[in-house]
Write a protein that holds these residues in place. Structure first.
Motif, PDB file in Angstrom:
ATOM      1  N   PRO A 573       0.845  -1.214   0.000  1.00  0.00           N
ATOM      2  CA  PRO A 573       0.000   0.000   0.000  1.00  0.00           C
ATOM      3  C   PRO A 573       0.881   1.265   0.000  1.00  0.00           C
ATOM      4  CG  PRO A 573       0.031  -0.963   2.192  1.00  0.00           C
ATOM      5  CD  PRO A 573       0.870  -1.871   1.319  1.00  0.00           C
ATOM      6  N   PHE A 574       1.059   1.850  -1.163  1.00  0.00           N
ATOM      7  CA  PHE A 574       1.962   3.002  -1.280  1.00  0.00           C
ATOM      8  C   PHE A 574       1.464   4.200  -0.470  1.00  0.00           C
ATOM      9  CE2 PHE A 574       2.906   0.477  -5.033  1.00  0.00           C
ATOM     10  CZ  PHE A 574       4.291   0.487  -5.032  1.00  0.00           C
ATOM     11  N   LEU A 575       0.158   4.406  -0.446  1.00  0.00           N
ATOM     12  CA  LEU A 575      -0.376   5.583   0.248  1.00  0.00           C
ATOM     13  C   LEU A 575      -0.010   5.555   1.723  1.00  0.00           C
ATOM     14  CD1 LEU A 575      -2.076   8.136   0.300  1.00  0.00           C
ATOM     15  CD2 LEU A 575      -4.112   6.703   0.628  1.00  0.00           C
ATOM     16  N   GLN A 576      -0.329   4.442   2.401  1.00  0.00           N
ATOM     17  CA  GLN A 576      -0.031   4.359   3.833  1.00  0.00           C
ATOM     18  C   GLN A 576       1.470   4.346   4.083  1.00  0.00           C
ATOM     19  OE1 GLN A 576      -2.221   2.565   2.215  1.00  0.00           O
ATOM     20  NE2 GLN A 576      -4.202   3.084   3.161  1.00  0.00           N
ATOM     21  N   GLY A 577       2.232   3.705   3.179  1.00  0.00           N
ATOM     22  CA  GLY A 577       3.674   3.687   3.354  1.00  0.00           C
ATOM     23  C   GLY A 577       4.298   5.059   3.239  1.00  0.00           C
ATOM     24  N   ASN A 578       3.868   5.824   2.252  1.00  0.00           N
ATOM     25  CA  ASN A 578       4.410   7.174   2.090  1.00  0.00           C
ATOM     26  C   ASN A 578       4.025   8.088   3.247  1.00  0.00           C
ATOM     27  OD1 ASN A 578       5.633   6.493  -0.327  1.00  0.00           O
ATOM     28  ND2 ASN A 578       3.903   7.147  -1.571  1.00  0.00           N
ATOM     29  N   MET A 579       2.803   7.937   3.761  1.00  0.00           N
ATOM     30  CA  MET A 579       2.391   8.744   4.916  1.00  0.00           C
ATOM     31  C   MET A 579       3.215   8.399   6.142  1.00  0.00           C
ATOM     32  SD  MET A 579      -1.746   8.821   4.382  1.00  0.00           S
ATOM     33  CE  MET A 579      -1.990   9.946   5.741  1.00  0.00           C
ATOM     34  N   LEU A 580       3.586   7.112   6.292  1.00  0.00           N
ATOM     35  CA  LEU A 580       4.454   6.716   7.397  1.00  0.00           C
ATOM     36  C   LEU A 580       5.829   7.365   7.262  1.00  0.00           C
ATOM     37  CD1 LEU A 580       5.283   5.043   9.838  1.00  0.00           C
ATOM     38  CD2 LEU A 580       5.649   3.096   8.311  1.00  0.00           C
ATOM     39  N   LEU A 581       6.372   7.389   6.054  1.00  0.00           N
ATOM     40  CA  LEU A 581       7.685   8.009   5.841  1.00  0.00           C
ATOM     41  C   LEU A 581       7.638   9.513   6.124  1.00  0.00           C
ATOM     42  CD1 LEU A 581       8.826   6.162   2.590  1.00  0.00           C
ATOM     43  CD2 LEU A 581       9.400   5.624   4.957  1.00  0.00           C
ATOM     44  N   GLN A 582       6.547  10.161   5.744  1.00  0.00           N
ATOM     45  CA  GLN A 582       6.418  11.594   6.037  1.00  0.00           C
ATOM     46  C   GLN A 582       6.339  11.849   7.540  1.00  0.00           C
ATOM     47  OE1 GLN A 582       3.232  13.385   3.883  1.00  0.00           O
ATOM     48  NE2 GLN A 582       4.068  12.862   1.875  1.00  0.00           N
ATOM     49  N   ALA A 583       5.650  10.976   8.279  1.00  0.00           N
ATOM     50  CA  ALA A 583       5.593  11.131   9.737  1.00  0.00           C
ATOM     51  C   ALA A 583       6.974  10.965  10.346  1.00  0.00           C
ATOM     52  CB  ALA A 583       4.611  10.125  10.323  1.00  0.00           C
ATOM     53  N   SER A 586       8.933  14.112   9.862  1.00  0.00           N
ATOM     54  CA  SER A 586       8.461  15.209  10.716  1.00  0.00           C
ATOM     55  C   SER A 586       8.698  14.952  12.192  1.00  0.00           C
ATOM     56  CB  SER A 586       6.967  15.456  10.470  1.00  0.00           C
ATOM     57  OG  SER A 586       6.723  15.754   9.111  1.00  0.00           O
ATOM     58  N   GLY A 587       9.127  13.711  12.540  1.00  0.00           N
ATOM     59  CA  GLY A 587       9.389  13.384  13.940  1.00  0.00           C
ATOM     60  C   GLY A 587       8.133  13.194  14.759  1.00  0.00           C
ATOM     61  N   MET A 588       7.019  12.825  14.153  1.00  0.00           N
ATOM     62  CA  MET A 588       5.744  12.636  14.861  1.00  0.00           C
ATOM     63  C   MET A 588       5.595  11.150  15.200  1.00  0.00           C
ATOM     64  SD  MET A 588       3.274  15.250  12.733  1.00  0.00           S
ATOM     65  CE  MET A 588       3.600  14.443  11.164  1.00  0.00           C
ATOM     66  N   GLU A 589       5.894  10.795  16.441  1.00  0.00           N
ATOM     67  CA  GLU A 589       5.929   9.399  16.852  1.00  0.00           C
ATOM     68  C   GLU A 589       4.538   8.778  16.852  1.00  0.00           C
ATOM     69  OE1 GLU A 589       7.729   6.670  20.524  1.00  0.00           O
ATOM     70  OE2 GLU A 589       7.832   8.862  20.577  1.00  0.00           O
ATOM     71  N   GLU A 590       3.564   9.457  17.432  1.00  0.00           N
ATOM     72  CA  GLU A 590       2.219   8.883  17.495  1.00  0.00           C
ATOM     73  C   GLU A 590       1.641   8.693  16.099  1.00  0.00           C
ATOM     74  OE1 GLU A 590      -0.229  11.225  19.971  1.00  0.00           O
ATOM     75  OE2 GLU A 590       0.969  10.916  21.791  1.00  0.00           O
ATOM     76  N   GLN A 591       1.815   9.692  15.217  1.00  0.00           N
ATOM     77  CA  GLN A 591       1.297   9.559  13.864  1.00  0.00           C
ATOM     78  C   GLN A 591       2.010   8.440  13.108  1.00  0.00           C
ATOM     79  OE1 GLN A 591       1.922  12.234  15.446  1.00  0.00           O
ATOM     80  NE2 GLN A 591       0.336  13.787  15.139  1.00  0.00           N
ATOM     81  N   ALA A 592       3.311   8.267  13.344  1.00  0.00           N
ATOM     82  CA  ALA A 592       4.041   7.189  12.682  1.00  0.00           C
ATOM     83  C   ALA A 592       3.502   5.829  13.098  1.00  0.00           C
ATOM     84  CB  ALA A 592       5.532   7.298  13.006  1.00  0.00           C
ATOM     85  N   ALA A 593       3.224   5.662  14.395  1.00  0.00           N
ATOM     86  CA  ALA A 593       2.655   4.396  14.858  1.00  0.00           C
ATOM     87  C   ALA A 593       1.274   4.158  14.259  1.00  0.00           C
ATOM     88  CB  ALA A 593       2.596   4.393  16.382  1.00  0.00           C
ATOM     89  N   GLN A 594       0.482   5.213  14.159  1.00  0.00           N
ATOM     90  CA  GLN A 594      -0.848   5.073  13.561  1.00  0.00           C
ATOM     91  C   GLN A 594      -0.755   4.693  12.087  1.00  0.00           C
ATOM     92  OE1 GLN A 594      -2.792   8.788  14.293  1.00  0.00           O
ATOM     93  NE2 GLN A 594      -2.888   8.481  16.532  1.00  0.00           N
ATOM     94  N   HIS A 595       0.180   5.318  11.351  1.00  0.00           N
ATOM     95  CA  HIS A 595       0.332   4.985   9.934  1.00  0.00           C
ATOM     96  C   HIS A 595       0.894   3.570   9.763  1.00  0.00           C
ATOM     97  CE1 HIS A 595      -0.899   8.875   8.777  1.00  0.00           C
ATOM     98  NE2 HIS A 595       0.195   9.524   9.160  1.00  0.00           N
ATOM     99  N   ALA A 596       1.747   3.123  10.700  1.00  0.00           N
ATOM    100  CA  ALA A 596       2.238   1.735  10.626  1.00  0.00           C
ATOM    101  C   ALA A 596       1.094   0.746  10.808  1.00  0.00           C
ATOM    102  CB  ALA A 596       3.318   1.517  11.689  1.00  0.00           C
ATOM    103  N   GLU A 597       0.207   1.043  11.729  1.00  0.00           N
ATOM    104  CA  GLU A 597      -0.959   0.182  11.922  1.00  0.00           C
ATOM    105  C   GLU A 597      -1.874   0.207  10.699  1.00  0.00           C
ATOM    106  OE1 GLU A 597      -4.586  -0.473  15.169  1.00  0.00           O
ATOM    107  OE2 GLU A 597      -3.089   1.106  15.446  1.00  0.00           O
TER     108      GLU A 597
END
Length: 787
Positions: A573-583, A586-597
């Protein structure tokens, strides 16, 4: 000539200023003279009205005091000692007689207007009793002639002058007496309370009506005799005072009115005469005040505007010369800024004076501004194209939303209530058609295709009354790939938007094939409301177009519905993967965990095969490690040489993969980023503290420090409290107060000088010092001064 400036311009400026000063001074002088001569007359009228009002108030006070006295005497008639007179024998009943004498003394002392209080008893043995002289019998002739008519009066309380010739009356006693018959509730009366007024006290009230040195005031009784007269006449002669009183009385009697005010002239003096009657007694009061005495203070005051106007005119002439120099300085500064001290050949027009020169230079700058605006408008398409290219390639994703919105507005792109979609066109068949072309010809073909697309967009917007897009921008990637960024109204349905974009993509294939002899594959992206997702949408569209079949030919591919022919759909899933990389970036830990899920959920939704899910996670791990290296991190050092791929290959459960990814991959990286951020913040706070310690006496603010060190005021405030343990203002205040305490104890400087040295105004410094130390600066110096 000095600095290329004509000398006659300065004199012209001074002359203009002096002429203006003269013109403005004429009304000032006229107003001062007019105020002096007309103001005196108005003040005379106003003084007369004020004097009349003042006398009326004094007379009302006199009337109120006499009325109060009358009510008081009436109340005395109900005193039990007075009511019980018939039942007691004066002299024989000793206790009662003493109480009665004491009561008469108390009555006399109750009001300063009372000179004497006496009690008259009729009958066979008439008596006259007062508290000081006791009781004395009255002869039959005296009682019958003077006192019996008082008891025969029909009124219960009244004024009388029948007792004026009775013996034992002092000179300070008024000729009129107030008589209250007793008892009040029965007839005939067996006695009366006689109250003699204090002539001196009443005269002091009358003197309030006359000026302290001049004029006269008096009160007339019922028989038109003088009851009280003032002693304010300066001549010192009773005859002259009597003549003034008689003349004024005659004028009052001839006026024909019971009350009023008028002017009266006597011996070259004008008097303001005010007269009226007291309501309680009917006595006539008259007062006469010299007009010169009333307006004398006003005359002095009204001379002040005249003198002030003349003095102001002189000062204005003196200051005009100094002011002209100060006023000319900005003009001289402008001429130097515009280059007035340069050679005359530099100017486009001859310079006659500074104003004309500034006007010519201003017009020149306006022309330059117009030219720059025209050049900017010509360059705007190229600038807009560069901005859109950076946006869709993800180079601007690190900027906050408001900055991206500002740039949208700067390049005149719609931002309110909009959504975005993209169209990607890939040209193929280049080698077969143009095998003999050079390597740079692919850019020319891409440029030609972009022009064709722009013309078709303009034609569609021109002929359609309500196009389904607000704005469309063609993006030339210069690699046989052209994109179109569409901006739509957010109120439209996504299916409607994608249908219109797909229809436009189909219309592109034929012109490109006709004019360029190339095949065109068109990809339609998803629809989004966030400008930061455009780079992800572009990458998804590219990925979907790469999986098209080799024999697909000219086609339109929907990114969301695309699936490669003859192959299983891609599980990544490129969309969720790219959003995880952007998080991560940006150093946003909570958002990165949410995008990983969300990434794991998307993997499991596309395939239930554990192997496919593991391959997707391996690909994500590779992208994450690559992103870390781009951000300057060393994965080998961060993870201490651990083989992350080997650990991931040992896991089979999706939930175990997700937990391992969050704990072993994301958490260490976020911790390292946070430590770097904390170090940067700590260094920034240390720099701010060093700046405060060095420049505490200057006007420092949180906003200035934040701007100086490249951060935000809110972020600096939180960081300062976190590392310093105290907020910015309190730290600065404590720093200044500590320095001021050193100066208070170690120097002999004034407190105002110490306040200035630590950056405070004296008054504010005193309040702040006492608030924090509990003592004023002076008290602190006395307490800690060395012995």
């Amino acid at each position: 000539m000095k600095n290329g400036r004509p000398r006659n311009n300065v004199s012209f400026f001074h002359k203009s200023l002096i002429i203006t000063l003269l013109i403005s001074s004429i009304p000032l002088i006229s107003l001062a003279i007019l105020t002096y001569y007309t103001g005196i007359r108005e003040i005379e009228r106003e003084v007369g009205r004020t004097q009349e009002l003042q006398y009326a108030q004094v007379s009302e006070r006199m009337d109120a005091q006499l009325t109060q006295l009358k009510m008081t005497v009436n109340q005395w008639a109900y005193n039990p000692l007075i009511m019980e007179l018939p039942g007691h024998s004066i002299g024989q009943d000793v206790r009662y007689t003493l109480d009665l004498f004491n009561q008469l003394v108390v009555m006399k002392q109750s009001d300063p207007l009372i000179s004497q209080v006496s009690l008259l008893l009729g009958g066979d043995k008439p008596l006259l009793i007062d508290g000081e002289n006791g009781s004395r019998p009255l002869s039959h002739e005296l009682f019958t002639e003077s006192y019996l008519p008082l008891l025969e009066q029909q009124q219960m309380i009244f004024w009388t002058d029948r007792l004026d010739a009775v013996e034992n009356r002092t000179d300070n006693t008024l000729s009129l007496s107030l008589v209250q018959k007793v008892p009040v509730l029965s007839d005939p009366a067996y006695g009366a309370i006689i109250v003699d007024l204090n002539k001196g006290e009443l005269a002091s009230l009358v003197e309030q009506l006359s000026p302290p040195e001049k004029g006269s005031a008096f009160i007339l009784g019922p028989e038109q005799d003088y009851l009280v007269t003032s002693a304010a006449y300066p001549a010192g002669s009773d005859d002259e005072k009597s003549k003034l009183n008689d003349a004024i009385l005659t004028a009052v009697q001839n006026s024909g009115k019971s009350a009023g005010s008028f002017s009266y002239s006597l011996n070259k003096e004008v008097y303001v005469v005010t007269y009226g009657h007291l309501k309680s007694t009917g006595w006539l009061y008259v007062c006469a005040t010299p007009l010169s005495h009333l307006i004398k203070p006003v005359e002095r005051i009204f001379k002040l505007p005249l003198f002030a106007g003349i003095l102001g005119l002189i000062i204005a002439f003196i200051l005009s010369w100094l002011a002209s120099k100060q006023l000319y300085r900005p003009l001289l500064h402008l001429t130097r800024v515009f280059g007035y001290d340069q050679p005359a050949s530099v100017s486009d027009a001859p310079r006659r004076n500074e104003v004309q020169f500034i006007e010519s230079r201003w017009n020149y700058l306006l022309r330059e501004r117009t030219d720059m605006k025209f050049k900017l408008e010509k360059a705007m398409p190229a600038l807009r194209e560069g901005f859109v290219l950076q946006l869709v390639q993800g180079h601007l994703n690190a900027l906050p939303d408001y900055r991206i919105r500002e740039q949208f507005e700067q390049y005149e792109l719609p931002t309110d209530n909009v959504c975005y979609s993209m169209l990607l066109v890939e040209l193929s068949g280049f080698a077969n058609r143009y095998g003999n072309l050079t390597s740079g010809d692919d850019r020319l073909l891409t440029f030609a295709a972009a022009n064709i697309m722009e013309e078709m967009l303009q034609e569609q917007q021109r002929y359609e009354h309500s196009p389904l897009f607000l704005h469309a921008h063609v993006i030339n990637f210069q690699d046989l790939t052209i994109g179109v960024l569409f901006t739509h109204s957010a109120e439209l349905a996504k299916e409607q938007i994608k249908g219109s974009v797909s229809a436009f993509g189909r219309t592109l294939i034929a012109p490109l094939q006709t004019y360029l002899k190339l095949q065109a594959n068109v990809g339609v992206s998803r629809v989004t409301t966030s400008a930061k997702l455009l780079s992800i949408m572009l990458e998804d569209t590219r990925q979907a177009m790469r999986h098209r079949g080799s024999d697909a030919g000219d086609s339109v591919i929907d990114t969301e519905a695309a699936a490669p022919a003859g192959e299983p759909a891609s599980t990544y899933p490129f969309l969720q993967g790219n959003m995880l990389l952007q998080a991560l970036q940006s150093g946003m830990e909570e958002q990165a965990a949410q995008h990983a899920e969300a990434f794991m959920d998307a993997l499991r939704a596309k395939s239930s095969n554990a192997y496919a899910i593991q391959q997707g996670m391996l690909q994500l791990l590779g992208n994450v490690l690559f992103t870390m290296m781009q951000m300057g991190s060393n994965p080998q050092q961060l993870y201490k040489g651990v083989n992350l791929y080997e650990q991931l290959l040992q896991l089979r459960e999706p939930s175990a993969m997700l937990n391992w990814f969050n704990a072993s991959v994301l958490a260490p990286f976020m911790e390292e980023m946070q430590s770097h951020k904390d170090m940067e913040i700590k260094q920034t706070v240390e720099k701010v503290i060093a700046l405060m310690q060095e420049h505490y006496m200057q006007d420092l603010s949180l906003e200035d420090c934040a701007e100086r060190f490249g951060t935000y005021p809110q972020k600096l405030s939180v960081s300062f409290r976190q590392f310093a343990g105290i907020n910015f203002i309190d730290y600065l205040t404590r720093l200044r107060l500590n320095r001021s305490k050193e100066l208070l104890v170690g120097t002999h400087l004034k407190i105002s000088e110490i306040a200035a040295q630590v950056g405070y105004q004296p008054a504010y410094y005193n309040r702040t010092f006492k608030k924090h130390e509990g003592l004023t600066p002076g008290q602190y110096r006395e307490k800690h001064a060395p012995e």
